[in-house]
Scaffold this motif. Structure first.
Motif, PDB file in Angstrom:
ATOM      1  N   PRO A 115      -8.744   2.625  -1.038  1.00 22.73           N
ATOM      2  CA  PRO A 115      -9.914   3.777  -1.010  1.00 22.73           C
ATOM      3  C   PRO A 115      -9.548   4.904   0.082  1.00 22.73           C
ATOM      4  CG  PRO A 115     -10.766   1.550  -0.377  1.00 22.73           C
ATOM      5  CD  PRO A 115      -9.229   1.531  -0.739  1.00 22.73           C
ATOM      6  N   PHE A 116      -8.448   4.596   0.758  1.00 21.77           N
ATOM      7  CA  PHE A 116      -8.250   5.673   2.056  1.00 21.77           C
ATOM      8  C   PHE A 116      -6.947   6.473   1.709  1.00 21.77           C
ATOM      9  CE2 PHE A 116     -10.211   1.644   3.519  1.00 21.77           C
ATOM     10  CZ  PHE A 116     -11.268   2.021   3.856  1.00 21.77           C
ATOM     11  N   ILE A 117      -6.162   6.014   0.838  1.00 16.75           N
ATOM     12  CA  ILE A 117      -4.778   6.666   0.695  1.00 16.75           C
ATOM     13  C   ILE A 117      -4.829   7.543  -0.444  1.00 16.75           C
ATOM     14  CG2 ILE A 117      -3.791   4.910  -0.769  1.00 16.75           C
ATOM     15  CD1 ILE A 117      -1.287   5.345   1.003  1.00 16.75           C
ATOM     16  N   THR A 118      -5.733   7.243  -1.395  1.00 14.35           N
ATOM     17  CA  THR A 118      -6.066   8.189  -2.538  1.00 14.35           C
ATOM     18  C   THR A 118      -6.499   9.540  -2.223  1.00 14.35           C
ATOM     19  OG1 THR A 118      -7.043   8.309  -4.743  1.00 14.35           O
ATOM     20  CG2 THR A 118      -8.253   7.219  -3.120  1.00 14.35           C
ATOM     21  N   GLN A 119      -5.971  10.567  -3.126  1.00 13.54           N
ATOM     22  CA  GLN A 119      -6.487  11.883  -2.748  1.00 13.54           C
ATOM     23  C   GLN A 119      -8.134  12.085  -3.226  1.00 13.54           C
ATOM     24  OE1 GLN A 119      -4.656  14.354  -1.384  1.00 13.54           O
ATOM     25  NE2 GLN A 119      -2.743  12.942  -1.161  1.00 13.54           N
ATOM     26  N   HIS A 152      -4.567  -0.320   7.609  1.00 12.92           N
ATOM     27  CA  HIS A 152      -4.163  -0.918   6.500  1.00 12.92           C
ATOM     28  C   HIS A 152      -2.704  -0.877   6.282  1.00 12.92           C
ATOM     29  CE1 HIS A 152      -8.196  -1.954   6.320  1.00 12.92           C
ATOM     30  NE2 HIS A 152      -8.604  -0.845   5.984  1.00 12.92           N
ATOM     31  N   LEU A 188      -6.552   3.932   7.515  1.00 17.38           N
ATOM     32  CA  LEU A 188      -5.424   4.340   7.104  1.00 17.38           C
ATOM     33  C   LEU A 188      -4.137   3.464   7.794  1.00 17.38           C
ATOM     34  CD1 LEU A 188      -5.110   7.981   5.759  1.00 17.38           C
ATOM     35  CD2 LEU A 188      -4.390   5.750   4.323  1.00 17.38           C
ATOM     36  N   ARG A 221      -6.047  -3.199   0.789  1.00 17.30           N
ATOM     37  CA  ARG A 221      -7.156  -2.660   1.382  1.00 17.30           C
ATOM     38  C   ARG A 221      -6.823  -1.106   1.733  1.00 17.30           C
ATOM     39  NH1 ARG A 221      -7.977  -6.887   6.198  1.00 17.30           N
ATOM     40  NH2 ARG A 221      -8.354  -8.711   4.818  1.00 17.30           N
ATOM     41  N   ALA A 222      -5.709  -0.550   1.587  1.00 16.15           N
ATOM     42  CA  ALA A 222      -5.439   1.013   1.863  1.00 16.15           C
ATOM     43  C   ALA A 222      -5.968   1.694   0.721  1.00 16.15           C
ATOM     44  CB  ALA A 222      -3.940   1.277   2.278  1.00 16.15           C
ATOM     45  N   GLU A 265     -12.942  10.519   9.309  1.00 16.19           N
ATOM     46  CA  GLU A 265     -11.895  10.849   8.661  1.00 16.19           C
ATOM     47  C   GLU A 265     -11.122  10.015   8.085  1.00 16.19           C
ATOM     48  OE1 GLU A 265      -9.622  12.605  12.028  1.00 16.19           O
ATOM     49  OE2 GLU A 265     -11.026  13.979  12.566  1.00 16.19           O
ATOM     50  N   HIS A 284      -8.114  12.687   6.497  1.00 15.47           N
ATOM     51  CA  HIS A 284      -7.037  11.908   6.045  1.00 15.47           C
ATOM     52  C   HIS A 284      -7.319  11.024   5.232  1.00 15.47           C
ATOM     53  CE1 HIS A 284      -5.504  12.984  10.212  1.00 15.47           C
ATOM     54  NE2 HIS A 284      -6.525  12.452  10.692  1.00 15.47           N
ATOM     55  N   GLY A 285      -8.556  10.608   4.736  1.00 16.48           N
ATOM     56  CA  GLY A 285      -8.601  10.170   3.383  1.00 16.48           C
ATOM     57  C   GLY A 285      -8.878  11.191   2.144  1.00 16.48           C
ATOM     58  N   PRO A 286      -9.703  10.417   0.940  1.00 12.86           N
ATOM     59  CA  PRO A 286      -9.890  11.207  -0.042  1.00 12.86           C
ATOM     60  C   PRO A 286     -10.568  12.734   0.368  1.00 12.86           C
ATOM     61  CG  PRO A 286     -10.625   9.172  -0.379  1.00 12.86           C
ATOM     62  CD  PRO A 286     -10.257   9.269   0.830  1.00 12.86           C
ATOM     63  N   PRO A 324       0.838  -1.226   0.088  1.00 19.95           N
ATOM     64  CA  PRO A 324      -0.010  -0.076  -0.003  1.00 19.95           C
ATOM     65  C   PRO A 324       0.995   1.287  -0.145  1.00 19.95           C
ATOM     66  CG  PRO A 324      -0.069  -0.936   2.210  1.00 19.95           C
ATOM     67  CD  PRO A 324       0.652  -1.881   1.164  1.00 19.95           C
ATOM     68  N   HIS A 325       1.847   1.283   0.679  1.00 17.95           N
ATOM     69  CA  HIS A 325       2.898   2.504   0.542  1.00 17.95           C
ATOM     70  C   HIS A 325       3.297   2.867  -0.805  1.00 17.95           C
ATOM     71  CE1 HIS A 325       3.405   0.564   4.467  1.00 17.95           C
ATOM     72  NE2 HIS A 325       3.589   1.605   5.017  1.00 17.95           N
ATOM     73  N   ALA A 330       1.165   6.145  -1.965  1.00 10.13           N
ATOM     74  CA  ALA A 330       1.215   7.361  -1.344  1.00 10.13           C
ATOM     75  C   ALA A 330       0.821   8.557  -2.303  1.00 10.13           C
ATOM     76  CB  ALA A 330       2.246   7.471  -0.655  1.00 10.13           C
ATOM     77  N   ARG A 346      -0.141  12.086   7.772  1.00 13.06           N
ATOM     78  CA  ARG A 346      -0.020  11.085   6.694  1.00 13.06           C
ATOM     79  C   ARG A 346       1.560  10.282   6.888  1.00 13.06           C
ATOM     80  NH1 ARG A 346      -2.368   9.753   1.218  1.00 13.06           N
ATOM     81  NH2 ARG A 346      -4.352  10.202   2.019  1.00 13.06           N
TER      82      ARG A 346
END
Ligand code: SF4
Lengths: 207, 459
Positions: free
Chosen positions: A136-140, B231, B228, A133-134, B223, A193-195, A100-101, A104, B194
């Motif tokens: 949908p949360f990590i994307t801008q 995962h 984050l 899994r990350a 949030e 923190h997410g999109p 997932p990293h 970023a 982040r």
């Protein structure tokens, strides 16, 4: 496998509960409410999604939705699609790495939810579709391609469908809108923190 | 504001908070606004009362069969590849977390909102062992930087003005001096956290619901911080009080419909994440914590508070909470629900809390799982006075109420007339007991007076 202290706690907790818990009290019947007609559900879904900060665009067909989607992507944006129909090069940055990293710096991730809920605009996706899994949360920004036929009225119906035996998942999540916070003096800020944004492409006959 | 638990009573601490009248008005108005959003959301659902009743009955069933549900939950979770731990108390919980982290040689833990770890004072414990803990919910990060506990279970920094947050961020995150725009400050926190998410090998989250039928657990956030953290880490630790169980997956719909509408008036949280199996290469550890809950289960008159789903509605609606602030409760969970949970742990230390109420009953009326909060407050007063902690009652700011409670005969008379008043002139009742009266929804008067109840209880 468990350590002795944990096992001891387990035994004590269960014994204390069996001693202290009240007499058996029956479960109430499961709730079910008649589902409103599709046109009503669609109107409600769009109103609520918009109300919580999502952008909703509609098209008659999947192809129409994809065209809308392509038009919103700006040059240079890094896009990753989890939708099998969208797997050309422009949609698979930086490949389908499971670490997932690696994501970023991703700008846009695209998903096709399995269930959409009219009463709260929540969209159900599972790790069967997620590359990692990350994602949908990590994307801008998050894009959702929603087939109008997966729309249901409420969480009772959604819980029923997402709980079916056929719905195998290790991780599943309802997502409703962009990530948000109002922790500073109750002023709503999108993109906690997410999109930072969610765009929903709602398609299908009647959409 | 320094909080020294157990040193000052609610009324003394509230006095400090009340010194700044403007701030009190602002705090009051803000929470009332959230309460109104809750009303609007609730009134938009025709079957709202049926949902509350159903949720309440499901939770009654959970309490009556919790041991078996926990066993079932554990069995399913183990099958799913989740590692399950049991902790008798806060110390045991903290030890388990520490052992997991130590084994993985983790020195930084990113944490999403978990009132349970506040209850266990996990942060202090881990920091003494050299592990840094970073709270990732924006509100919790703010109070963490300010070295304060959260003042509200859903809105941890509701007591803070944006200028104060701006100063904290200037000092800790390097934002410009004098910057207090929520958008700018949130962006700064986003960038800062982040980095933390991307570099943490372990994450800890709370649990909103754990499903006995399937062994999965559900975490709700707006949030996206819980997801984050979990995962991106190799190890996900989830801590839950044993009462968080619900029997079947189909019941989840009822609770997800109620939770956020009650909390903030939103139709649902942005994320309702269901963790069933660990991702390949990852570990999920789930810790089931007692810390007084099994004992509490044995108290017939008070066990219903174990039904709580931590939505915070009772706090937002409470005239005393709104005008005294969460820190005045000097317990992890503030407001009406905190005031009935705290005495279970330590009756002497928290003897004042059941008195921090006007008993207007608004809390019980908004509670999505129908806990009889104000009646439990009343009952706790009886227990506390009878156990000889009445000196605390004398310290109360609401003199009428303390006088009432210092003498059983005066109480009995007032109990009857009080019930009469409530039935015939609720407004007068409110005026007399509640100088901050604001809410419209009044409870039905209890069928049994509290002295009648107490007589029964003594048998
Ligand atoms: S007691 Fe009821 S209203 Fe208060 S936090 Fe718990 S569930 Fe919400």
């Amino acid at each position: 496998m468990q350590d002795p202290l944990s096992l001891q706690s387990r035994a004590n907790i269960l014994a204390a509960l069996r001693h202290n818990q009240p007499e058996s009290s029956a479960l109430p019947p499961l709730l079910y409410f008649p589902q409103a007609p599709a046109a009503e559900l669609k109107e409600q879904f769009i109103r609520i999604a918009t109300g919580i900060g999502s952008v909703v665009l509609t098209a008659d067909t999947f192809e129409g939705a994809v065209e809308l989607l392509q038009n919103t992507i700006k040059p240079g944006q890094k896009v990753l699609s989890t939708v099998p129909e969208l797997s050309s090069d422009e949609f698979i940055y930086p490949g389908k790495d499971q670490d997932p990293h690696r994501y970023a710096d991703l700008d846009i991730a695209i998903f096709k939810p399995l269930v959409a809920v009219a009463e709260n605009s929540a969209l159900w996706i599972t790790d069967e579709q997620l590359i990692t899994r990350a994602l949908p949360f990590i994307t801008q920004h998050i894009y959702m391609l929603v087939d109008i036929s997966v729309l249901v009225a409420d969480m009772h119906e959604a819980s029923r469908i997402t709980g079916l035996e056929s719905q195998k998942y290790g991780f599943g999540t309802y997502i409703a809108g962009p990530s948000k916070t109002a922790d500073i003096e109750q002023s709503l800020v999108l993109g906690a923190h997410g999109p930072r944004s969610m765009t929903i492409f709602l398609y299908g006959s009647g959409a | 504001m320094a909080i020294e638990a157990g040193k000052q009573t609610h009324s003394e601490l509230a006095g400090g908070f009340n010194a700044d009248e403007q701030r009190v008005d602002w705090h009051d108005e803000t929470l009332w606004w959230i309460r109104q959003k809750r009303d609007k959301a609730a009134h938009g659902i025709p079957e709202w009362e049926l949902l509350r009743e159903t949720a309440s009955q499901i939770k009654n069933n959970v309490l009556s069969g919790l041991a078996a549900y926990l066993e079932n939950f554990e069995a399913r979770a183990l099958e799913n590849g989740i590692k399950v731990h049991w902790a008798a108390d806060a110390a045991a919980h903290n030890q388990i977390v520490y052992r997991i982290l130590k084994e993985k040689e983790v020195t930084q833990l990113v944490k999403s909102k978990s009132m349970l770890t506040e209850e266990c004072h996990l942060n202090t414990f881990l920091e003494e062992k050299g592990i840094s803990v970073i709270d990732s919910d924006l509100g919790e990060r703010i109070v963490q930087l300010a070295k304060e506990p959260p003042s509200h279970i859903v809105l941890p920094c509701i007591h803070k003005k944006k200028e104060e947050i701006g100063e904290l961020f200037h000092e800790h995150l390097g934002t410009a001096a004098g910057e207090s725009d929520p958008q700018v400050l949130t962006e700064a926190a986003r960038q800062h956290l982040r980095e933390v998410f991307l570099t943490s090998k372990a994450a800890l989250t709370g649990v909103n619901f754990a499903i006995a039928e399937t062994g999965e657990f559900v975490v709700c956030t707006n949030e996206g911080n819980a997801d984050l953290g979990a995962h991106l880490a190799d190890v996900h630790i989830a801590s839950m009080g044993i009462e968080k169980i619900i029997p079947e997956r189909a019941h989840l719909g009822v609770f997800l419909r109620l939770l956020t509408r009650s909390a903030t008036g939103q139709p649902i949280t942005t994320y309702s994440s269901h963790f069933k199996k660990p991702a390949p290469g990852q570990e999920i550890h789930l810790i089931l914590v007692d810390n007084g809950r099994t004992e509490h289960m044995g108290r017939e008159d008070f066990r219903a508070s174990l039904k709580c789903i931590r939505c915070g509605a009772c706090m937002n609606t409470c005239p005393v909470y709104r005008r005294s602030g969460g820190h005045s409760y000097h317990y992890t969970i503030s407001g009406p629900i905190g005031a009935i949970l705290a005495p279970n742990l330590d009756r002497k230390k928290y003897a004042d809390l059941p008195f921090a109420s006007t008993l207007c009953g608004s809390c019980s009326n908004v509670c999505p799982v129908k806990i009889d909060i104000h009646q439990q407050l009343y009952k706790w007063r009886q227990v506390i006075v009878q156990e000889g902690h009445a000196d605390l009652a004398k310290k109360l700011s609401m003199k009428g109420m303390s006088l009432l409670l210092s003498s059983p005969s005066a109480y009995r008379i007032a109990g009857k007339s009080g019930r009469w008043l409530l039935r015939h002139a609720p407004f007068a009742m409110n005026n007399k007991f509640n100088p901050w009266y604001k809410q419209r929804e009044m409870p039905a008067p209890p069928e049994q007076s509290f002295s009648e109840w107490y007589k029964k209880m003594k048998k």
